[in-house]
Scaffold this motif. Structure first.
Motif: not given
Length: 170
Positions: A20-42
């Motif tokens: 349930e904890m992992v499921e909750k973390r995955l639901k909190g994983f925002l792919a678009k936000q992570e992509m923005k972060k990665e593009i910003t880094i690169e």
């Protein structure tokens, strides 16, 4: 009661509460936000990729760049330019297509603008950009398919995988 999660050859066993904890973390994983972060880094890497494409004379479609002048696409340099370039070395000596090998203000003016959804656009602060696009095509400062693949496979995907792996390790 134990539930198993399978990942390649590893088996992660955790209690239902742990799942349930992992499921909750995955639901909190925002792919678009992570992509923005990665593009910003690169961003700097993306600019270097475009500069290298320009220097080699390829546009965002991976095609050689030719000049358009007065509505006509020219696939060769003028005779005087060919004569000058024949005395140069390296990229400057290429006459089969336009290389756009530059090092000045135009190269320094390139930057990456990242949108909130993780998409990005390569832009230039130079007023020359419109002239260059007019002569060389609108895709002149876009990433080629080859560069896009390299960026995703070698930079973004591994970092996203690490972020997802961290969700399972907490």
């Amino acid at each position: 009661m134990r539930y198993a999660l399978f990942k390649v050859s590893k088996i992660y066993a955790m209690s239902f509460k742990g799942f349930e904890m992992v499921e909750k973390r995955l639901k909190g994983f925002l792919a678009k936000q992570e992509m923005k972060k990665e593009i910003t880094i690169e961003r700097a890497e993306i600019v270097k990729m475009v500069q290298n494409q320009l220097a080699r004379g390829f546009d965002g479609n991976g095609e050689p760049v030719y000049l358009t002048w007065k509505g006509e696409t020219r696939t060769h340099y003028a005779p005087n330019t060919i004569l000058k370039k024949s005395k140069m070395g390296g990229l400057a000596s290429i006459i089969s297509h336009v290389t756009n090998f530059m090092t000045g203000n135009f190269y320094r003016s390139l930057y990456v603008f990242v949108y909130d959804n993780g998409e990005f656009e390569i832009r230039s602060r130079s007023p020359l950009i419109e002239i260059i696009k007019g002569r060389s095509g609108p895709d002149i400062i876009e990433l080629s398919p080859e560069s896009e693949r390299f960026l995703f496979q070698n930079k973004i995907a591994p970092d996203l995988q690490n972020t997802i792996d961290e969700l399972f390790e907490k």
